[in-house]
Design an enzyme around this catalytic site. Sequence first.
Site, PDB file in Angstrom:
ATOM      1  CE1 TYR A  20      11.728  33.860  19.804  1.00 25.32           C
ATOM      2  CE2 TYR A  20       9.750  32.293  21.067  1.00 25.32           C
ATOM      3  CZ  TYR A  20      10.111  33.248  21.319  1.00 25.32           C
ATOM      4  OH  TYR A  20      11.028  33.922  22.269  1.00 25.32           O
ATOM      5  CE  LYS A  53      35.036  23.652  27.723  1.00 20.29           C
ATOM      6  NZ  LYS A  53      33.992  24.058  28.822  1.00 20.29           N
ATOM      7  CG  ASP A 113      30.376  20.623  34.941  1.00 20.99           C
ATOM      8  OD1 ASP A 113      30.103  20.733  33.513  1.00 20.99           O
ATOM      9  OD2 ASP A 113      31.664  21.449  35.166  1.00 20.99           O
ATOM     10  CG  PHE A 141      34.697  25.312  34.438  1.00 22.18           C
ATOM     11  CD1 PHE A 141      36.789  25.035  34.313  1.00 22.18           C
ATOM     12  CD2 PHE A 141      34.555  26.190  34.060  1.00 22.18           C
ATOM     13  CE1 PHE A 141      36.654  26.031  33.105  1.00 22.18           C
ATOM     14  CE2 PHE A 141      34.180  26.962  32.984  1.00 22.18           C
ATOM     15  CZ  PHE A 141      35.892  27.054  32.602  1.00 22.18           C
ATOM     16  CG  ASP A 142      36.510  29.536  35.868  1.00 21.12           C
ATOM     17  OD1 ASP A 142      36.256  29.053  34.882  1.00 21.12           O
ATOM     18  OD2 ASP A 142      37.763  29.544  34.873  1.00 21.12           O
ATOM     19  CB  ALA A 164      32.603  20.419  29.252  1.00 23.70           C
ATOM     20  CG  HIS A 207      42.540  35.379  33.555  1.00 21.04           C
ATOM     21  ND1 HIS A 207      41.410  35.394  34.149  1.00 21.04           N
ATOM     22  CD2 HIS A 207      42.253  34.374  32.747  1.00 21.04           C
ATOM     23  CE1 HIS A 207      40.812  34.570  34.026  1.00 21.04           C
ATOM     24  NE2 HIS A 207      41.115  33.695  33.134  1.00 21.04           N
TER      25      HIS A 207
HETATM   26  C1  LIG Z   1      33.631  25.034  29.693  1.00 19.40           C
HETATM   27  C2  LIG Z   1      33.654  24.248  31.116  1.00 19.40           C
HETATM   28  C3  LIG Z   1      32.062  24.956  31.864  1.00 19.40           C
HETATM   29  C4  LIG Z   1      31.362  26.715  30.960  1.00 19.40           C
HETATM   30  O1  LIG Z   1      30.900  26.241  29.522  1.00 19.40           O
HETATM   31  P1  LIG Z   1      30.620  27.402  28.330  1.00 19.40           P
HETATM   32  O2  LIG Z   1      30.511  26.957  27.433  1.00 19.40           O
HETATM   33  O3  LIG Z   1      32.391  27.569  28.492  1.00 19.40           O
HETATM   34  O4  LIG Z   1      30.098  28.773  29.010  1.00 19.40           O
HETATM   35  C5  LIG Z   1      31.700  23.866  32.676  1.00 19.40           C
HETATM   36  N1  LIG Z   1      32.082  22.904  33.400  1.00 19.40           N
HETATM   37  C6  LIG Z   1      33.190  22.628  33.143  1.00 19.40           C
HETATM   38  C7  LIG Z   1      34.021  21.728  33.491  1.00 19.40           C
HETATM   39  C8  LIG Z   1      33.856  23.516  31.184  1.00 19.40           C
HETATM   40  O5  LIG Z   1      35.073  22.662  30.804  1.00 19.40           O
END
Ligand SMILES: *Cc1c(COP(=O)(O)O)cnc(C)c1O
Length: 460
Positions: free
Chosen positions: A72, A260, A217, A124-125, A219, A452
Amino acid sequence: MELPFAEAWKIKMVEPLRKSTREEREQWLREAHYNVFMLKAEQVYIDCLTDSGTGAMSDRQWSAMMLGDESYAGATSFYKFQEVVQRLFGFKYVIPTHQGRAAENVLFSYLVKEGDVVPGNAHFDTTKGHIEARKAKAIDVTIDEAKNTQLELPFKGNVSLEKLEKVLSGGQRDGYRVPFMVLTVTNNTVGGQPVSMQNIRETCALCHQYGVPVVMDSARFAENAYFIKMREDGYQDKTIKEIAREMYSYVDAMTMSAKKDGLVNMGGFIAMNNKDWYEGAKLFCIPFEGFLTYGGLNGRDLNALAVGLDENTEFPMLETRIHQVHYLAEKLDEYGIPYQRPVGGHALFIDADKILCNVPKEEFPAQTLTCELYLEAGIRGCEIGYILADRDPVTRENRFGGLDLLRLCIPRRVYTDNHMNVIAAALKNVYDRRHEITRGVAIEWEAPLMRHFTVQLKRL
Ligand SMILES: *Cc1c(COP(=O)(O)O)cnc(C)c1O
């Protein structure tokens, strides 16, 4: 004779694919209400819905999983993972989270307050969602050229310093707070387009001049580093790890969706040098994600992520990946199929408006093309268009102002170039009969938010 290009890995474990007949697909798509999110994965032949968490792990990652420490607190897996993050990015403090949006939730819970303004190169959304949910404003400061889908630029994900400065100086003038800026690499929203090192440097310098920290950010940071190596003067002879290290030397913190470029199926993290931010974020990690040495992940997940980050910052791995995306793009060029140019790092965005010219926008051309491609060959893409754009919150009218695209994401280390050939041929078949497609789809039911994913449609 020069030897042709080939993948930097060989295959040790395979997962059989299932083909289907057109009749089966007609029925399945009808049952799914013409929404490909509602299909069962086993009804899909080649799945290009997303590149998130869909990659194949290596033998080294799988073997690292067996050594996962499921304690843990204080698991060896955490310390292995932390060491890799510290070495790759140069950040002292590391907080694991279960995925990227969880990293945003934890960090932004500490940083974002009502009335704040957060500039970014096309948030990103989920990033935007976590800002807006706290009654703050996300402002896009991407260069205008990114909106022109046919313009070929090496770094189309760049920040417009002019737009950024407007937001920063506006804060001082109008009294709003800018708690940080979000720099997304690669710029997902405009098609996986990279940001140049020069732009990263200048963006950070400008923010710091105004006392505003920068959160990367991250990814697809490794794909971004690859594009810097291939396209920016002075970086040809540097390794991906050296380039990544320089990218992060300018910013103050990072959030990462490890699904990613971390090459894992689930995972994320936050890292920074600022002790106050670390102490602040810690308070939100524990209630939302779990104790600080696991953050919603298993010990084995942390082990796999540590190896994945190391592996995916080696040039041959990235070269193989980007080569495949570009291979598919060249096939589409050969067939004259229009897409957002130049192709980015992880996906192709097909310009449905330019293909299904006879389908009125009220009948959702990109969603229609998504359905046609599935019916043609069982290939699942994703609409990034008018259905995703949703309704205006005030007028409740559909928003037809943006682009209407079919996105084909390429999972990492999953499909071969032969699968790319199938995708291209299936698209060509649809493209060749584009003039016969005159009707699209209509909405029968939709959710009030993020429609969507669950929308129900009928064929017209
Ligand atoms: C996928 C993504 C996120 C969110 O990550 P999740 O692992 O899907 O929660 C944030 N910013 C970017 C640029 C992304 O491509």
